[in-house]
Design a protein around this motif. Structure first.
Motif, PDB file in Angstrom:
ATOM      1  N   GLY A 138      -8.027   4.226  -4.435  1.00  0.00           N
ATOM      2  CA  GLY A 138      -6.915   3.966  -5.348  1.00  0.00           C
ATOM      3  C   GLY A 138      -5.568   4.212  -4.670  1.00  0.00           C
ATOM      4  N   ILE A 139      -4.511   3.732  -5.296  1.00  0.00           N
ATOM      5  CA  ILE A 139      -3.167   3.986  -4.763  1.00  0.00           C
ATOM      6  C   ILE A 139      -2.427   4.768  -5.842  1.00  0.00           C
ATOM      7  CG2 ILE A 139      -1.049   2.947  -3.880  1.00  0.00           C
ATOM      8  CD1 ILE A 139      -2.597   0.362  -3.534  1.00  0.00           C
ATOM      9  N   ASP A 140      -1.874   5.905  -5.445  1.00  0.00           N
ATOM     10  CA  ASP A 140      -1.125   6.697  -6.416  1.00  0.00           C
ATOM     11  C   ASP A 140       0.292   6.139  -6.508  1.00  0.00           C
ATOM     12  OD1 ASP A 140      -0.145   8.506  -8.147  1.00  0.00           O
ATOM     13  OD2 ASP A 140      -0.691  10.287  -6.984  1.00  0.00           O
ATOM     14  N   MET A 141       0.607   5.560  -7.650  1.00  0.00           N
ATOM     15  CA  MET A 141       1.908   4.923  -7.824  1.00  0.00           C
ATOM     16  C   MET A 141       2.916   5.887  -8.439  1.00  0.00           C
ATOM     17  SD  MET A 141       1.327   1.932  -6.679  1.00  0.00           S
ATOM     18  CE  MET A 141       2.694   0.919  -7.241  1.00  0.00           C
ATOM     19  N   LEU A 196     -11.509  -0.615   0.153  1.00  0.00           N
ATOM     20  CA  LEU A 196     -10.968   0.705   0.479  1.00  0.00           C
ATOM     21  C   LEU A 196     -10.100   1.222  -0.663  1.00  0.00           C
ATOM     22  CD1 LEU A 196     -10.924   2.515   3.106  1.00  0.00           C
ATOM     23  CD2 LEU A 196      -8.628   1.629   3.458  1.00  0.00           C
ATOM     24  N   LEU A 197      -9.235   0.344  -1.161  1.00  0.00           N
ATOM     25  CA  LEU A 197      -8.297   0.775  -2.205  1.00  0.00           C
ATOM     26  C   LEU A 197      -8.950   0.802  -3.582  1.00  0.00           C
ATOM     27  CD1 LEU A 197      -5.116  -1.039  -0.913  1.00  0.00           C
ATOM     28  CD2 LEU A 197      -5.669   1.378  -0.754  1.00  0.00           C
ATOM     29  N   PHE A 206      -6.497   1.406  -9.085  1.00  0.00           N
ATOM     30  CA  PHE A 206      -7.644   1.038  -8.261  1.00  0.00           C
ATOM     31  C   PHE A 206      -7.677  -0.486  -8.171  1.00  0.00           C
ATOM     32  CE2 PHE A 206      -8.531   5.154 -10.044  1.00  0.00           C
ATOM     33  CZ  PHE A 206      -9.034   5.842  -8.964  1.00  0.00           C
ATOM     34  N   LEU A 207      -7.569  -0.998  -6.937  1.00  0.00           N
ATOM     35  CA  LEU A 207      -7.517  -2.455  -6.780  1.00  0.00           C
ATOM     36  C   LEU A 207      -8.818  -3.097  -7.267  1.00  0.00           C
ATOM     37  CD1 LEU A 207      -4.994  -1.890  -5.133  1.00  0.00           C
ATOM     38  CD2 LEU A 207      -5.702  -3.695  -3.578  1.00  0.00           C
ATOM     39  N   ILE A 211      -4.494  -2.928 -12.473  1.00  0.00           N
ATOM     40  CA  ILE A 211      -3.720  -2.368 -13.599  1.00  0.00           C
ATOM     41  C   ILE A 211      -4.251  -2.957 -14.912  1.00  0.00           C
ATOM     42  CG2 ILE A 211      -1.434  -2.348 -14.702  1.00  0.00           C
ATOM     43  CD1 ILE A 211      -0.234  -2.244 -11.867  1.00  0.00           C
ATOM     44  N   GLU A 212      -4.502  -4.266 -14.863  1.00  0.00           N
ATOM     45  CA  GLU A 212      -5.000  -4.975 -16.045  1.00  0.00           C
ATOM     46  C   GLU A 212      -6.332  -4.365 -16.516  1.00  0.00           C
ATOM     47  OE1 GLU A 212      -6.606  -9.404 -16.315  1.00  0.00           O
ATOM     48  OE2 GLU A 212      -4.535  -9.300 -15.658  1.00  0.00           O
TER      49      GLU A 212
END
Lengths: 231, 408
Positions: B345-348, B340-341, B366-367, B43-44
């Motif tokens: 990415g993770i859709d929040m 992987l992430l 995206f981690l 996020i940062e």
């Protein structure tokens, strides 16, 4: 003249209990000679184990002294005692007490390893000792793969491998069946003669007492009899 | 030492189930920690990229009056020569002179207030990557009768304009006179920040400067520096070099982002420490149980002459090895999870991530985990494990050999 290995002078061990002080070893004056095969006998609570702990440097006396080869070990610092035990004394315990994660050969080598002996010499001696106790086919077995008798034979091999000045055995046959006990005693008698190692046992076991050349009886922490036999 | 390691290693596997359970706890603890860290760092990074790299750059220079009154007359004197001087510094990646001021945009359907940015297309591409943000049209390739403008997708929707549409920009010239001029929409860009997309249009600086009657006009110099860690030092350097200019860095321009990133970093360190501390207590429990079960054996080792320091080392080594094995698997699993992430990415959006979009950030996270993070966490796990082993190891060496050998 026989050489004195261990000498105790007015040896005393008093435990302070809440009720009254317990005199576990009471004014014991004894000499043990090189190559002796001695049994310390006596009823439960007579002070056999405490006496062995004192002459083995596992415990400190509250009075008197223990001299080994002329060295008073009762005045040694703890770190010196660790080193002294490592280099001079072999131990055999009632419950075998092998290191469960090591093989028979590694167990026998262990003390020599702590003594930092050369690897070749150490392995050769471990192999030789396991052959002497009849376990040359079990060198890579771990303690849990061996019977009680076999484990105690490994413990004897471990105690003798580093050629200590004497071996202390606390009730070594107590957990063994008759056949295993006789087998162990045969081995110990033979090694006593062949290696000229002083062996001192604490025991209740009549089978051991009958093999001993010297039998010291303790009662209430004091020597009540000291007999020698021609066997 | 080798024997000590060998014994310690084998001791770990004496109670396979217990060791596996604590290793799984380490693996899961680390995965949890790395996941949270990766999310936060992701996020940062995203926030930083979208706000700083795409919108405001690392450092900006203006005329001191420009911040309160973004008008063409508050220009930086000798702006191009200053930009060139800055560009020649070895620590500068790009120094981009712009003509920026506020104005109005109008189409047949509506009008709105906008910030007009007169840019050198090549420099802008290097600074903000505007050329890569285009959703439609081309990037200042056309040379038509009307000058080109690139507008945001949201603004295009509001104006009901598309590529090829004509729009009118109204602004003040260098004398404060109001001028209206027609532009042709050449491209439509899209970024995560709705307000930026609604309020910012780009035109060629050369064409804009001609309209306002000052070919040398520069109201803003945007900079990217090579090493972002030095931003404060570089800001101070520029302030000293150009005392007449207002020099501001990204932290001055976006203080809320700056404080939120600071807070995240603090928070991250605490969270990781708590997770690892929790795992360490698990380790402490495991090793303590293992020591208490082996009182007799440890007594024998000391009776036959193994020094207390070696017994201590053996217990510490057991914990260390346990943490190294558990930690390695944990970091490996975390690495693949992050990989992987990082790709998918993770859709929040369904988990409160829609709020992120409102603030101008993408809801797909995206981690991100820098490689040295794994190393740092690994070292931290081992250090905590060693600290956790001290009590059981101390307990082990406090045993009296004479008493210990008699315990069953």
């Amino acid at each position: 003249m026989m050489k004195t290995v261990i000498k105790t002078t007015n040896l005393e061990k008093v435990y302070n209990s809440s009720v009254a002080p317990v005199r576990a070893v009471n004014d014991v004056n004894l000499e043990f000679y090189e190559g002796e095969f001695t049994a310390i006998v006596g009823p439960s609570g007579s002070g056999k184990t405490t006496f062995l702990n004192l002459i083995g440097g596992l415990d400190k006396p509250t009075g008197g002294e223990v001299t080994i080869d002329g060295t008073d070990i009762s005045k040694m610092k703890e770190s010196q005692l660790f080193d002294f035990r490592l280099r001079n004394i072999g131990f055999v315990f009632q419950s075998y007490n092998l290191i469960p994660v090591l093989t028979a050969k590694e167990n026998v080598s262990f003390i020599m390893l702590l003594q930092k002996q050369p690897k070749d010499q150490m392995e050769k001696r471990a192999q030789e000792m396991l052959e002497q106790v009849g376990l040359s086919d079990k060198i890579n077995s771990r303690p849990n793969q061996l019977s009680g008798g076999q484990q105690q034979r490994v413990a004897v091999a471990r105690a003798l491998a580093s050629k200590p000045k004497f071996v202390l055995a606390d009730e070594p046959t107590a957990n063994l069946d008759t056949e295993s006990a006789f087998n162990l005693l045969d081995i110990m008698s033979r090694l006593n003669q062949e290696e000229n190692i002083t062996l001192i046992f604490s025991t209740h076991d009549q089978r051991v007492i009958e093999r001993a050349k010297r039998v010291i009886t303790l009662v209430d922490g004091a020597v009540s009899k000291d007999e020698k036999f021609e066997r | 030492m080798i024997t000590l390691i060998k014994i310690s290693w084998r001791n770990i596997w004496r109670n396979r189930t217990r060791s596996l359970v604590i290793m799984i706890a380490i693996v899961l603890g680390l995965m949890g920690g790395v996941f949270s860290a990766g999310m936060r760092l992701g996020i940062e990074t995203q926030q930083f990229k979208e706000t700083v790299e795409t919108q405001i750059s690392h450092i900006q220079l203006h005329h001191p009056e420009f911040i309160a009154n973004p008008e063409a007359r508050f220009r930086i004197n000798d702006g191009f020569s200053i930009a060139e001087q800055i560009m020649n510094k070895p620590w500068v990646e790009v120094a981009n002179p712009r003509t920026v001021f506020d104005g109005m945009v109008a189409s047949a359907n509506m009008n709105a207030g906008v910030r007009i940015k007169g840019i050198d297309p090549h420099m802008e591409a290097l600074t903000t990557g505007l050329d890569e943000l285009l959703e439609d049209g081309t990037y200042f390739e056309q040379e038509g009768r009307l000058p080109s403008v690139i507008i945001g997708q949201r603004l295009a929707r509001e104006l009901k304009a598309e590529t090829g549409s004509r729009i009118i920009l109204t602004f003040q010239d260098i004398h404060g006179e109001i001028i209206s001029s027609s532009f042709r929409v050449e491209g439509v860009y899209s970024i995560a920040s709705p307000s930026f997309e609604e309020r910012t249009v780009f035109v060629r600086a050369s064409e804009l400067n001609e309209i306002i009657g000052d070919q040398e006009a520069v109201t803003e110099i945007a900079l990217l520096i090579n090493n972002l860690d030095d931003y404060q030092q570089r800001t101070a350097e520029l302030k000293e070099l150009f005392p007449d200019a207002e020099v501001r860095n990204w932290a001055d321009m976006a203080p809320s982002l700056h404080y939120s990133l600071e807070f995240l970093n603090q928070n991250l360190a605490w969270m990781l420490s708590i997770i690892i501390l929790g795992v360490s207590f698990g380790l402490l429990n495991t090793i303590l149980m293992s020591v208490l079960e082996r009182v007799n054996e440890l007594g024998v080792l000391m009776a036959i002459g193994m020094k207390r320091v070696k017994v201590f080392s053996m217990v510490v080594l057991e914990t260390t090895l346990l943490s190294i094995v558990g930690g390695s698997f944990g970091l490996l699993a975390s690495f693949f999870m992050v990989k992987l992430l990082n790709i998918n990415g993770i859709d929040m959006a369904g988990a409160g991530g829609a709020g992120l979009e409102e603030f101008g950030y993408s809801s797909i996270v995206f981690l991100e985990v820098p490689p040295n993070f794994y190393f740092d966490v690994g070292v931290l796990v081992v250090i905590f494990a060693i600290l956790a082993s001290i009590y059981p190891a101390w307990k082990a060496i406090r045993l009296s050999p004479a008493q210990a050998v008699r315990q069953e």
